[in-house]
Design a protein around this motif. Structure first.
Motif, mmCIF file in Angstrom:
data_model
loop_
_atom_site.group_PDB
_atom_site.id
_atom_site.type_symbol
_atom_site.label_atom_id
_atom_site.label_comp_id
_atom_site.label_asym_id
_atom_site.label_seq_id
_atom_site.Cartn_x
_atom_site.Cartn_y
_atom_site.Cartn_z
ATOM 1 N N GLN A 34 0.729 -1.222 0.046
ATOM 2 C CA GLN A 34 -0.154 0.071 -0.213
ATOM 3 C C GLN A 34 0.849 1.352 0.129
ATOM 4 O O GLN A 34 0.672 2.343 -0.585
ATOM 5 N N GLN A 35 2.044 1.340 0.781
ATOM 6 C CA GLN A 35 2.804 2.278 0.779
ATOM 7 C C GLN A 35 3.754 2.798 -0.459
ATOM 8 O O GLN A 35 4.029 3.676 -0.733
ATOM 9 N N LYS A 213 -2.945 -2.463 -6.719
ATOM 10 C CA LYS A 213 -3.111 -2.206 -5.320
ATOM 11 C C LYS A 213 -4.454 -1.226 -5.146
ATOM 12 O O LYS A 213 -4.758 -0.725 -6.359
ATOM 13 N N VAL A 214 -5.052 -1.083 -4.299
ATOM 14 C CA VAL A 214 -6.155 -0.268 -4.025
ATOM 15 C C VAL A 214 -5.807 0.766 -3.078
ATOM 16 O O VAL A 214 -5.420 0.771 -2.373
ATOM 17 N N ASP A 215 -6.321 2.162 -3.922
ATOM 18 C CA ASP A 215 -5.941 3.273 -3.288
ATOM 19 C C ASP A 215 -6.946 3.512 -2.078
ATOM 20 O O ASP A 215 -8.332 3.446 -2.187
ATOM 21 N N ASN A 216 -6.535 3.627 -0.900
ATOM 22 C CA ASN A 216 -7.468 3.446 0.369
ATOM 23 C C ASN A 216 -8.341 4.889 0.067
ATOM 24 O O ASN A 216 -9.425 4.782 0.744
ATOM 25 N N GLU A 217 -7.921 5.919 -0.284
ATOM 26 C CA GLU A 217 -8.731 7.046 -0.358
ATOM 27 C C GLU A 217 -9.621 7.024 -1.268
ATOM 28 O O GLU A 217 -10.856 7.303 -0.887
ATOM 29 N N GLY A 219 -10.658 4.320 -3.309
ATOM 30 C CA GLY A 219 -11.055 3.138 -3.698
ATOM 31 C C GLY A 219 -10.761 2.686 -4.811
ATOM 32 O O GLY A 219 -11.176 1.293 -5.438
ATOM 33 N N THR A 221 -8.772 1.069 -7.848
ATOM 34 C CA THR A 221 -7.672 -0.179 -8.105
ATOM 35 C C THR A 221 -6.580 0.550 -9.179
ATOM 36 O O THR A 221 -6.805 1.046 -10.161
#
Length: 440
Positions: A34-35, A213-217, A219, A221
């Motif tokens: 994620q980072q 990856k999925v961008d947390n902010e 959502g 992909t």
């Protein structure tokens, strides 16, 4: 197959493929931490942009099925897609309008094939608005990737000369027939054709699942690009030609335009061009035309021939563009600017742009001198920052050329890198320069 460019509410690109035998990866590749910043996430304005949440397998406009992400930029992602129907779409954005104008020219000019224009376009709606999608014939790779395939990342001189010749023919068509200034010439906007049809087919057949990856902010992909089309078929490199791409920042000078600001019908005024390639008349606010592309192309030759930048001090320690240092280096290489150019700069600075523009520092600017941090010259025409002028000469900048080629190259480049735009040669005139002639 075609490349599809998925733009932010600004635009999106696709490369199109017609053959149904090309299959999608069966599942996603290994997850990305994620980072870790992936592709477009590294752009400084990623947080404020709204990229379309494209996914492999998705069918857009009931016509294009997304296969593999093959590129990205600050305003768009680029996907290889296959055509699953035959619908047409309406024109819709500046880039499409410019490319329609180019393709609409009734001309037999040989440079037409050097300009890469879209075949189709349509809109899709994402969570944050509409996205313009442009459809193109697929290309193998940008010129900077092709360079990596050669020793020391340098193209053999005969090949480089051929490419320079092709690009000048394309620019001649763009300028003389289409009356368009590209404004954004760089290695990433020069794309190479496939050397044979099987290369693209083999690329699709050997595709592995894309990492994502999925961008947390948001959502969304985010997929990692697959841009390796495999080893180059060296014996067939003669079949590859370069094309000038990406007309999103191009400007027509055949009629007034509000996009980049105009004076009369033949002169642009607002800032243009990438930092390293910015012409002096743009920095000084003198107004610009097709000759700004000629300057840009001249500077680009150091990248094409030597895989290096001509100008070494265009950015400050914070990474921001520093116009005074850039001008100082121009003075070192070309001598001081003529008084008539400075007089024009002064006269133009007394007239504000139709609309102010924000520069890198966040300041709202009314003219070029404000935008770039001028004035740079005093009332007597003397440069205000002599301490920034480096001890360099144009002759010192070409160690990548053999001695026998240097004199011809310098005469070639001095037809492009001239302070006064009107004294630069046109693309058509440059085509005939002796430097481009191949020895028998």
């Amino acid at each position: 197959m075609l490349p599809l460019r998925l733009l932010t509410p600004r635009r999106t690109l696709f490369s199109f493929a017609k053959k149904s035998l090309w299959q999608l990866p069966s599942n996603s590749g290994p997850p990305i931490p994620q980072q870790e910043l992936v592709d477009e996430e590294a752009c400084s304005d990623y947080g404020s942009a709204s990229f379309y949440p494209a996914k492999p397998g998705e069918v857009l406009a009931k016509k294009f099925q997304l296969l593999v992400k093959i590129g990205w930029g600050s305003q768009s992602t680029v996907w290889l897609a296959r055509d699953v129907s035959s619908n047409n779409a309406d024109d819709a954005c500046h880039e499409k309008e410019i490319e329609n104008h180019i393709t609409g020219q009734q001309s037999e000019h040989r440079g037409r094939v050097i300009l890469r224009t879209c075949l189709d376009d349509f809109e899709v709606t994402g969570p944050k608005g509409k996205h313009m999608c442009l459809v193109y014939e697929p290309m193998r790779e940008p010129l900077w990737i092709l360079q990596r395939r050669f020793v020391n990342r340098k193209l053999p001189l005969p090949i480089a000369k051929a490419y320079i010749y092709f690009l000048l023919v394309g620019l001649d068509h763009l300028h003389s027939e289409c009356k368009v200034v590209h404004t954004d010439l760089k290695l990433g906007n020069i794309l190479m054709s496939f050397e044979n049809e099987s290369t693209l087919t083999n690329f699709i057949k050997r595709q592995q699942p894309m990492q994502c990856k999925v961008d947390n902010e948001s959502g969304r992909t985010i997929y990692r690009c697959h841009i390796d089309f495999g080893a180059l078929a060296g014996r067939e490199i003669k079949n590859m030609i370069p094309q000038i791409a990406d007309f999103g920042l191009a400007t027509r000078l055949d009629r007034p335009s509000t996009l980049n600001g105009m004076v009369g019908e033949q002169l642009g005024t607002y800032p243009i061009q990438p930092d390293y390639y910015r012409a002096p008349e743009v920095i000084l606010g003198c107004g610009w035309d097709f000759k700004a592309d000629i300057w840009n192309f001249g500077v680009l030759l150091w990248n094409i021939l030597g895989n290096k930048e001509l100008f070494q001090q265009v950015r400050d320690t914070n990474g921001q563009y520093d116009a005074k240092s850039h001008l100082a280096e121009m003075i070192a290489l070309l001598g001081p600017p003529p008084g008539e150019l400075l007089a024009k700069s002064k006269a133009m600075s007394e007239h504000n742009w139709p609309q102010p523009v924000m520069n890198e520092t966040g300041a709202l600017c009314n003219n070029a001198l404000e935008f770039f941090g001028g004035p740079f010259f005093n009332a007597e025409g003397k440069f205000c920052y002599n301490e920034l002028i480096p001890s360099r000469s144009l002759e010192d900048t070409i160690p990548f050329l053999e001695e026998k080629d240097r004199e011809a190259f310098l005469t070639f480049i001095r037809d492009m890198l001239i302070w006064l735009p009107e004294k630069r040669k046109t693309a058509r005139e440059l085509i005939d320069h002796p430097f481009l002639k191949l020895r028998g």
